[in-house]
Design a protein around this motif. Structure first.
Motif, mmCIF file in Angstrom:
data_model
loop_
_atom_site.group_PDB
_atom_site.id
_atom_site.type_symbol
_atom_site.label_atom_id
_atom_site.label_comp_id
_atom_site.label_asym_id
_atom_site.label_seq_id
_atom_site.Cartn_x
_atom_site.Cartn_y
_atom_site.Cartn_z
ATOM 1 N N GLU A 19 -3.497 6.061 -18.267
ATOM 2 C CA GLU A 19 -3.705 6.869 -17.059
ATOM 3 C C GLU A 19 -4.345 6.030 -15.951
ATOM 4 O O GLU A 19 -3.944 6.133 -14.784
ATOM 5 C CB GLU A 19 -4.565 8.085 -17.391
ATOM 6 N N MET A 20 -5.312 5.201 -16.290
ATOM 7 C CA MET A 20 -5.934 4.339 -15.272
ATOM 8 C C MET A 20 -4.935 3.334 -14.715
ATOM 9 O O MET A 20 -4.994 2.975 -13.537
ATOM 10 C CB MET A 20 -7.159 3.616 -15.841
ATOM 11 N N ASN A 21 -4.014 2.897 -15.549
ATOM 12 C CA ASN A 21 -2.994 1.956 -15.102
ATOM 13 C C ASN A 21 -2.109 2.550 -14.006
ATOM 14 O O ASN A 21 -1.527 1.822 -13.214
ATOM 15 C CB ASN A 21 -2.154 1.484 -16.287
ATOM 16 N N LEU A 22 -1.997 3.862 -13.947
ATOM 17 C CA LEU A 22 -1.220 4.516 -12.897
ATOM 18 C C LEU A 22 -1.759 4.159 -11.507
ATOM 19 O O LEU A 22 -1.021 4.171 -10.528
ATOM 20 C CB LEU A 22 -1.248 6.040 -13.067
ATOM 21 N N PHE A 23 -3.041 3.840 -11.420
ATOM 22 C CA PHE A 23 -3.699 3.581 -10.137
ATOM 23 C C PHE A 23 -3.750 2.096 -9.771
ATOM 24 O O PHE A 23 -4.274 1.750 -8.717
ATOM 25 C CB PHE A 23 -5.124 4.149 -10.161
ATOM 26 N N ALA A 24 -3.216 1.233 -10.621
ATOM 27 C CA ALA A 24 -3.345 -0.216 -10.410
ATOM 28 C C ALA A 24 -2.855 -0.650 -9.028
ATOM 29 O O ALA A 24 -3.509 -1.449 -8.358
ATOM 30 C CB ALA A 24 -2.604 -0.979 -11.506
ATOM 31 N N ILE B 280 -12.544 7.762 -0.694
ATOM 32 C CA ILE B 280 -11.096 7.545 -0.794
ATOM 33 C C ILE B 280 -10.568 8.403 -1.938
ATOM 34 O O ILE B 280 -11.121 8.359 -3.042
ATOM 35 C CB ILE B 280 -10.761 6.060 -1.074
ATOM 36 N N ILE B 281 -9.518 9.170 -1.668
ATOM 37 C CA ILE B 281 -8.821 9.873 -2.742
ATOM 38 C C ILE B 281 -7.545 9.095 -3.023
ATOM 39 O O ILE B 281 -6.803 8.733 -2.113
ATOM 40 C CB ILE B 281 -8.512 11.357 -2.411
ATOM 41 N N LYS B 282 -7.342 8.786 -4.293
ATOM 42 C CA LYS B 282 -6.121 8.122 -4.745
ATOM 43 C C LYS B 282 -5.355 9.134 -5.585
ATOM 44 O O LYS B 282 -5.910 9.680 -6.536
ATOM 45 C CB LYS B 282 -6.450 6.876 -5.567
ATOM 46 N N LEU B 283 -4.109 9.403 -5.193
ATOM 47 C CA LEU B 283 -3.286 10.397 -5.882
ATOM 48 C C LEU B 283 -2.074 9.729 -6.492
ATOM 49 O O LEU B 283 -1.434 8.884 -5.856
ATOM 50 C CB LEU B 283 -2.775 11.441 -4.887
ATOM 51 N N VAL B 284 -1.762 10.122 -7.707
ATOM 52 C CA VAL B 284 -0.525 9.689 -8.362
ATOM 53 C C VAL B 284 0.108 10.941 -8.962
ATOM 54 O O VAL B 284 -0.528 11.638 -9.748
ATOM 55 C CB VAL B 284 -0.779 8.635 -9.466
ATOM 56 N N ILE B 285 1.330 11.222 -8.562
ATOM 57 C CA ILE B 285 2.071 12.356 -9.120
ATOM 58 C C ILE B 285 3.085 11.781 -10.097
ATOM 59 O O ILE B 285 3.830 10.850 -9.760
ATOM 60 C CB ILE B 285 2.747 13.173 -8.007
ATOM 61 N N VAL C 261 6.081 9.301 -9.616
ATOM 62 C CA VAL C 261 7.111 9.641 -8.645
ATOM 63 C C VAL C 261 6.575 9.543 -7.226
ATOM 64 O O VAL C 261 7.347 9.504 -6.280
ATOM 65 C CB VAL C 261 7.722 11.041 -8.908
ATOM 66 N N LEU C 262 5.250 9.497 -7.082
ATOM 67 C CA LEU C 262 4.642 9.380 -5.763
ATOM 68 C C LEU C 262 3.211 8.882 -5.917
ATOM 69 O O LEU C 262 2.486 9.337 -6.813
ATOM 70 C CB LEU C 262 4.643 10.745 -5.065
ATOM 71 N N LYS C 263 2.820 7.941 -5.041
ATOM 72 C CA LYS C 263 1.448 7.421 -5.033
ATOM 73 C C LYS C 263 0.965 7.367 -3.599
ATOM 74 O O LYS C 263 1.727 7.030 -2.697
ATOM 75 C CB LYS C 263 1.393 6.001 -5.611
ATOM 76 N N GLN C 264 -0.316 7.676 -3.409
ATOM 77 C CA GLN C 264 -0.887 7.590 -2.071
ATOM 78 C C GLN C 264 -2.399 7.500 -2.152
ATOM 79 O O GLN C 264 -3.018 8.060 -3.068
ATOM 80 C CB GLN C 264 -0.488 8.806 -1.232
ATOM 81 N N TYR D 259 -2.516 13.309 -10.817
ATOM 82 C CA TYR D 259 -3.733 12.603 -11.198
ATOM 83 C C TYR D 259 -4.414 12.177 -9.913
ATOM 84 O O TYR D 259 -3.745 11.740 -8.968
ATOM 85 C CB TYR D 259 -3.419 11.344 -12.008
ATOM 86 N N TYR D 260 -5.735 12.301 -9.849
ATOM 87 C CA TYR D 260 -6.437 11.773 -8.684
ATOM 88 C C TYR D 260 -7.774 11.194 -9.101
ATOM 89 O O TYR D 260 -8.345 11.567 -10.115
ATOM 90 C CB TYR D 260 -6.614 12.833 -7.583
ATOM 91 N N THR D 261 -8.216 10.258 -8.282
ATOM 92 C CA THR D 261 -9.574 9.737 -8.418
ATOM 93 C C THR D 261 -10.211 9.742 -7.039
ATOM 94 O O THR D 261 -9.528 9.656 -6.017
ATOM 95 C CB THR D 261 -9.613 8.299 -8.987
#
Length: 190
Positions: free
Chosen positions: A66-71, A125-130, A138-141, A168-170
């Motif tokens: 899951e953390m790798n999604l934000f790399a 900062i909000i980091k979003l991964v769908i 399918v989407l990162k921002q 997923y967000y952080t």
């Protein structure tokens, strides 16, 4: 006992090729699969319509996958951001309510409201991964949120097809990247 001859070599090689093909086709792909169908349904103004017991939208500890999604989002500039003392949800009547997407299901856009300690003013900062049900992004921002008096709202217009997904967000600050992590299932009805 039959002897191996050069005439039987093509059949032998063809047999080996067939065995190799069958073995490679039978490999079990170990892609993680997640259930994206269980929704916390919310009304357009954020009122919960149902609250499943699966603890979506609460503070989480993410796995390595899951953390790798934000790399790819970890290169976002965090300068000038500050970590608040606490993170709570959007509920005015119940500030312990987790931050969740509303409306959900949504069409075109959704909102997330965050409540921090009441004196907090600054940027996070909000980091979003769908992701889809196979945990494929399918989407990162990443977006810089400005907070005043401990509350901020984020409206997101994701370019997604109709369907169920997991968001997923952080929340990140210069002193502590990914200081708050959570996820919840969302549904785009277009």
């Amino acid at each position: 006992m039959k002897r191996f001859t050069l005439r039987s070599l093509p059949f032998f090689l063809l047999g080996l090729l067939l065995i190799f093909f069958l073995i490679s086709c039978s490999k079990n792909e170990t892609q993680p699969t997640i259930d994206v169908t269980n929704l916390w349904e919310t009304a357009p103004l954020g009122q919960p319509m149902n609250i499943p017991t699966d603890k979506q939208w609460e503070s989480k500890t993410f796995s390595a996958a899951e953390m790798n999604l934000f790399a790819s989002l970890d290169t976002v500039n965090l300068s000038g951001t500050v970590m608040p003392l606490k993170v709570t949800g959007p509920g005015i009547k119940d500030p312990s309510t987790p931050s969740m997407v509303y409306p959900n299901p949504f069409s075109k856009f959704f909102n997330i409201t965050f409540a921090f300690d009441s004196s907090f003013a600054g940027n996070v900062i909000i980091k979003l991964v769908i992701v889809d049900q196979s945990l494929h992004p399918v989407l990162k921002q990443a977006v810089r949120l400005s907070t005043n008096s401990g509350r901020t709202q984020f409206r997101f217009w994701p370019d997604l097809p109709a369907g169920n997904f997991r968001l997923y967000y952080t929340l990140s600050a210069q002193s502590n990247p990914h200081f708050h992590k959570s996820w919840g299932n969302i549904k785009n009805v277009l």
